[in-house]
Design a protein around this motif. Structure first.
Motif, PDB file in Angstrom:
ATOM      1  N   ALA A   1       0.850  -1.185   0.000  1.00  0.00           N
ATOM      2  CA  ALA A   1       0.000   0.000   0.000  1.00  0.00           C
ATOM      3  C   ALA A   1       0.888   1.238   0.000  1.00  0.00           C
ATOM      4  O   ALA A   1       2.109   1.142   0.157  1.00  0.00           O
ATOM      5  N   VAL A   2       0.287   2.398  -0.176  1.00  0.00           N
ATOM      6  CA  VAL A   2       1.028   3.654  -0.224  1.00  0.00           C
ATOM      7  C   VAL A   2       0.443   4.621   0.799  1.00  0.00           C
ATOM      8  O   VAL A   2      -0.785   4.782   0.890  1.00  0.00           O
ATOM      9  N   LYS A   3       1.324   5.266   1.550  1.00  0.00           N
ATOM     10  CA  LYS A   3       0.917   6.246   2.557  1.00  0.00           C
ATOM     11  C   LYS A   3       1.390   7.640   2.153  1.00  0.00           C
ATOM     12  O   LYS A   3       2.512   7.802   1.673  1.00  0.00           O
ATOM     13  N   ASN A   4       0.525   8.620   2.341  1.00  0.00           N
ATOM     14  CA  ASN A   4       0.902  10.014   2.117  1.00  0.00           C
ATOM     15  C   ASN A   4       1.663  10.489   3.354  1.00  0.00           C
ATOM     16  O   ASN A   4       1.072  10.797   4.389  1.00  0.00           O
ATOM     17  N   SER A   5       2.982  10.550   3.241  1.00  0.00           N
ATOM     18  CA  SER A   5       3.828  10.947   4.366  1.00  0.00           C
ATOM     19  C   SER A   5       4.263  12.404   4.276  1.00  0.00           C
ATOM     20  O   SER A   5       5.154  12.848   5.003  1.00  0.00           O
ATOM     21  N   GLY A   6       3.627  13.160   3.370  1.00  0.00           N
ATOM     22  CA  GLY A   6       3.937  14.573   3.229  1.00  0.00           C
ATOM     23  C   GLY A   6       2.918  15.439   3.939  1.00  0.00           C
ATOM     24  O   GLY A   6       2.141  14.961   4.780  1.00  0.00           O
ATOM     25  N   ASN A   7       2.893  16.705   3.565  1.00  0.00           N
ATOM     26  CA  ASN A   7       1.986  17.655   4.196  1.00  0.00           C
ATOM     27  C   ASN A   7       0.988  18.271   3.231  1.00  0.00           C
ATOM     28  O   ASN A   7       0.346  19.267   3.557  1.00  0.00           O
ATOM     29  N   ILE A   8       0.858  17.716   2.039  1.00  0.00           N
ATOM     30  CA  ILE A   8      -0.169  18.150   1.094  1.00  0.00           C
ATOM     31  C   ILE A   8      -0.830  16.926   0.480  1.00  0.00           C
ATOM     32  O   ILE A   8      -0.240  15.849   0.418  1.00  0.00           O
ATOM     33  N   ASP A   9      -2.060  17.117   0.047  1.00  0.00           N
ATOM     34  CA  ASP A   9      -2.773  16.030  -0.630  1.00  0.00           C
ATOM     35  C   ASP A   9      -2.126  15.757  -1.981  1.00  0.00           C
ATOM     36  O   ASP A   9      -1.474  16.629  -2.568  1.00  0.00           O
TER      37      ASP A   9
ATOM     38  N   ARG B   1      -8.237   8.163  -6.288  1.00  0.00           N
ATOM     39  CA  ARG B   1      -8.767   9.188  -5.395  1.00  0.00           C
ATOM     40  C   ARG B   1      -7.641  10.032  -4.807  1.00  0.00           C
ATOM     41  O   ARG B   1      -6.485   9.593  -4.735  1.00  0.00           O
ATOM     42  N   ILE B   2      -7.972  11.219  -4.390  1.00  0.00           N
ATOM     43  CA  ILE B   2      -6.991  12.069  -3.719  1.00  0.00           C
ATOM     44  C   ILE B   2      -6.541  11.381  -2.435  1.00  0.00           C
ATOM     45  O   ILE B   2      -7.368  10.943  -1.628  1.00  0.00           O
ATOM     46  N   LEU B   3      -5.221  11.245  -2.292  1.00  0.00           N
ATOM     47  CA  LEU B   3      -4.662  10.657  -1.080  1.00  0.00           C
ATOM     48  C   LEU B   3      -4.335  11.805  -0.126  1.00  0.00           C
ATOM     49  O   LEU B   3      -3.403  12.574  -0.347  1.00  0.00           O
ATOM     50  N   THR B   4      -5.133  11.917   0.921  1.00  0.00           N
ATOM     51  CA  THR B   4      -4.976  13.047   1.837  1.00  0.00           C
ATOM     52  C   THR B   4      -3.798  12.826   2.775  1.00  0.00           C
ATOM     53  O   THR B   4      -3.277  11.712   2.910  1.00  0.00           O
ATOM     54  N   VAL B   5      -3.385  13.892   3.419  1.00  0.00           N
ATOM     55  CA  VAL B   5      -2.229  13.841   4.322  1.00  0.00           C
ATOM     56  C   VAL B   5      -2.438  12.788   5.407  1.00  0.00           C
ATOM     57  O   VAL B   5      -3.474  12.762   6.077  1.00  0.00           O
ATOM     58  N   GLY B   6      -1.456  11.888   5.538  1.00  0.00           N
ATOM     59  CA  GLY B   6      -1.514  10.846   6.557  1.00  0.00           C
ATOM     60  C   GLY B   6      -2.327   9.626   6.184  1.00  0.00           C
ATOM     61  O   GLY B   6      -2.321   8.623   6.890  1.00  0.00           O
ATOM     62  N   GLU B   7      -3.036   9.673   5.055  1.00  0.00           N
ATOM     63  CA  GLU B   7      -3.902   8.571   4.635  1.00  0.00           C
ATOM     64  C   GLU B   7      -3.089   7.487   3.928  1.00  0.00           C
ATOM     65  O   GLU B   7      -2.078   7.762   3.284  1.00  0.00           O
ATOM     66  N   THR B   8      -3.557   6.225   4.035  1.00  0.00           N
ATOM     67  CA  THR B   8      -2.947   5.087   3.359  1.00  0.00           C
ATOM     68  C   THR B   8      -3.967   4.466   2.415  1.00  0.00           C
ATOM     69  O   THR B   8      -5.137   4.309   2.773  1.00  0.00           O
ATOM     70  N   THR B   9      -3.537   4.133   1.214  1.00  0.00           N
ATOM     71  CA  THR B   9      -4.429   3.505   0.239  1.00  0.00           C
ATOM     72  C   THR B   9      -4.832   2.112   0.700  1.00  0.00           C
ATOM     73  O   THR B   9      -4.224   1.526   1.606  1.00  0.00           O
ATOM     74  N   ALA B  10      -5.828   1.566   0.042  1.00  0.00           N
ATOM     75  CA  ALA B  10      -6.118   0.146   0.198  1.00  0.00           C
ATOM     76  C   ALA B  10      -4.963  -0.643  -0.402  1.00  0.00           C
ATOM     77  O   ALA B  10      -4.236  -0.156  -1.269  1.00  0.00           O
ATOM     78  N   ALA B  11      -4.769  -1.872   0.075  1.00  0.00           N
ATOM     79  CA  ALA B  11      -3.677  -2.712  -0.427  1.00  0.00           C
ATOM     80  C   ALA B  11      -3.906  -3.028  -1.899  1.00  0.00           C
ATOM     81  O   ALA B  11      -5.018  -3.367  -2.308  1.00  0.00           O
ATOM     82  N   LEU B  12      -2.851  -2.920  -2.696  1.00  0.00           N
ATOM     83  CA  LEU B  12      -2.954  -3.248  -4.121  1.00  0.00           C
ATOM     84  C   LEU B  12      -2.702  -4.728  -4.386  1.00  0.00           C
ATOM     85  O   LEU B  12      -2.975  -5.230  -5.470  1.00  0.00           O
ATOM     86  N   SER B  13      -2.135  -5.430  -3.409  1.00  0.00           N
ATOM     87  CA  SER B  13      -1.860  -6.867  -3.536  1.00  0.00           C
ATOM     88  C   SER B  13      -2.147  -7.537  -2.200  1.00  0.00           C
ATOM     89  O   SER B  13      -2.248  -6.869  -1.161  1.00  0.00           O
ATOM     90  N   ASP B  14      -2.276  -8.868  -2.225  1.00  0.00           N
ATOM     91  CA  ASP B  14      -2.477  -9.576  -0.959  1.00  0.00           C
ATOM     92  C   ASP B  14      -1.548 -10.765  -0.762  1.00  0.00           C
ATOM     93  O   ASP B  14      -1.233 -11.121   0.370  1.00  0.00           O
ATOM     94  N   THR B  15      -1.111 -11.396  -1.850  1.00  0.00           N
ATOM     95  CA  THR B  15      -0.216 -12.553  -1.710  1.00  0.00           C
ATOM     96  C   THR B  15       0.840 -12.554  -2.803  1.00  0.00           C
ATOM     97  O   THR B  15       0.675 -11.930  -3.850  1.00  0.00           O
ATOM     98  N   LEU B  16       1.914 -13.280  -2.531  1.00  0.00           N
ATOM     99  CA  LEU B  16       2.964 -13.527  -3.524  1.00  0.00           C
ATOM    100  C   LEU B  16       3.219 -15.026  -3.577  1.00  0.00           C
ATOM    101  O   LEU B  16       3.349 -15.680  -2.529  1.00  0.00           O
ATOM    102  N   ARG B  17       3.304 -15.563  -4.786  1.00  0.00           N
ATOM    103  CA  ARG B  17       3.497 -16.998  -4.962  1.00  0.00           C
ATOM    104  C   ARG B  17       4.507 -17.238  -6.077  1.00  0.00           C
ATOM    105  O   ARG B  17       4.441 -16.602  -7.129  1.00  0.00           O
ATOM    106  N   ILE B  18       5.440 -18.138  -5.846  1.00  0.00           N
ATOM    107  CA  ILE B  18       6.339 -18.586  -6.901  1.00  0.00           C
ATOM    108  C   ILE B  18       5.753 -19.866  -7.468  1.00  0.00           C
ATOM    109  O   ILE B  18       5.613 -20.869  -6.760  1.00  0.00           O
ATOM    110  N   ASP B  19       5.387 -19.819  -8.727  1.00  0.00           N
ATOM    111  CA  ASP B  19       4.686 -20.928  -9.367  1.00  0.00           C
ATOM    112  C   ASP B  19       5.498 -22.212  -9.262  1.00  0.00           C
ATOM    113  O   ASP B  19       6.685 -22.239  -9.585  1.00  0.00           O
ATOM    114  N   ARG B  20       4.839 -23.266  -8.798  1.00  0.00           N
ATOM    115  CA  ARG B  20       5.534 -24.542  -8.607  1.00  0.00           C
ATOM    116  C   ARG B  20       5.996 -25.145  -9.934  1.00  0.00           C
ATOM    117  O   ARG B  20       6.869 -26.011  -9.952  1.00  0.00           O
ATOM    118  N   SER B  21       5.458 -24.679 -11.053  1.00  0.00           N
ATOM    119  CA  SER B  21       5.862 -25.224 -12.355  1.00  0.00           C
ATOM    120  C   SER B  21       7.304 -24.880 -12.690  1.00  0.00           C
ATOM    121  O   SER B  21       7.878 -25.450 -13.621  1.00  0.00           O
TER     122      SER B  21
END
Length: 262
Positions: free
Chosen positions: A113-121, A175-195
């Motif tokens: 996810a991404v967090k707005n760690s600055g002081n502006i949107d 959407r506008i990412l406001t100061v201090g806000e964190t987005t929803a997660a863009l991913s949930d798992t990582l897998r290395i294909d067994r093939s």
């Protein structure tokens, strides 16, 4: 790992398969698993005279089975061309789930996810890179990037299909990412294909009437990489700022929501 092909019974073949799989686990676990590129912040210099560009910044946030932590960040301080930067590595605690050994086919928790760690949107973009390298650092082209399966959640993120490739995935938080806000997660798992354990190259030669077949396992000496780049632009004059910084045309709704122009 190179081995001459042998005529084997079923039980012998099972032993060979198990041995090769174990070798793959050790090899990939010892490789460091992956790396992350610094989360980069850009802004359009065209608008610095029209709007105070103080403290724009983003932080890449990772949640694994070991918890949530900030991986990399880059924040503009507004003092000259000075940036406050931190750099870390993705997947550092990935193997905590399985005692330090990689299990092919397992869905490891990997929420980005991404967090707005600055002081502006701001508006943010994420570029994900997946690829394989050899021991000497060169690209391994015999293994497809999609064997590194980072499962995207959707969760409101926009996929830029025109800018994405087999190796690179480009996503926008609409959407506008406001100061201090964190987005929803863009991913949930990582897998290395067994093939990957079955990816082989076979070479057959004939010498003195004897046919010899040598099998090379493509994962031998390979390491996989997952990298993420994050950048942000101001919300003021957003359409022009996005075009200047990212080179894409967007529409901005009355509520500030971005959409890619058709």
């Amino acid at each position: 790992m190179r081995r001459p092909e042998q005529k084997t019974g079923r039980s012998q073949s099972r032993k060979v398969t198990a041995f090769l799989l174990a070798a793959a686990l050790v090899l990939l676990a010892a490789s460091g698993i992956g790396s992350s590129r610094a989360a980069l912040t850009y802004f359009s210099e065209n608008y610095t005279t029209e709007y105070a560009m103080y403290d724009i910044g983003v932080t890449l946030v990772e949640t694994s089975a070991s918890g949530t932590k900030d991986i990399s960040s880059r924040d503009y301080t507004g003092s000259g061309d000075v940036w406050d930067e931190t750099q870390g590595e993705l997947l550092e605690n990935m193997l905590d789930e399985t005692g330090g050994k990689l299990q092919l086919g397992r869905n490891y928790r990997e929420e980005l996810a991404v967090k707005n760690s600055g002081n502006i949107d701001e508006y943010v973009r994420v570029r994900i890179y997946r690829y394989w390298t050899r021991e000497d650092g060169s690209k391994e082209l015999g293994l497809a990037p999609d064997l590194i399966d980072l499962n995207l959640t959707g969760n409101g993120w926009i996929l830029d299909e025109n800018a994405s490739t087999e190796e690179r995935t480009v996503l926008y938080w609409p959407r506008i990412l406001t100061v201090g806000e964190t987005t929803a997660a863009l991913s949930d798992t990582l897998r290395i294909d067994r093939s990957i354990a079955s990816k082989v190259t076979t070479e057959t030669t004939v010498e003195d009437g004897v046919t010899r077949t040598v099998t090379t396992f493509n994962y031998d000496g390979a390491m996989f990489h997952l990298e993420a780049e994050v950048d942000a632009v101001q919300t003021h004059n957003a359409q022009d700022a996005v075009k200047s910084a990212w080179g894409v045309d967007v529409n901005v709704g009355s509520d500030g929501t971005l959409s890619l122009a058709q």
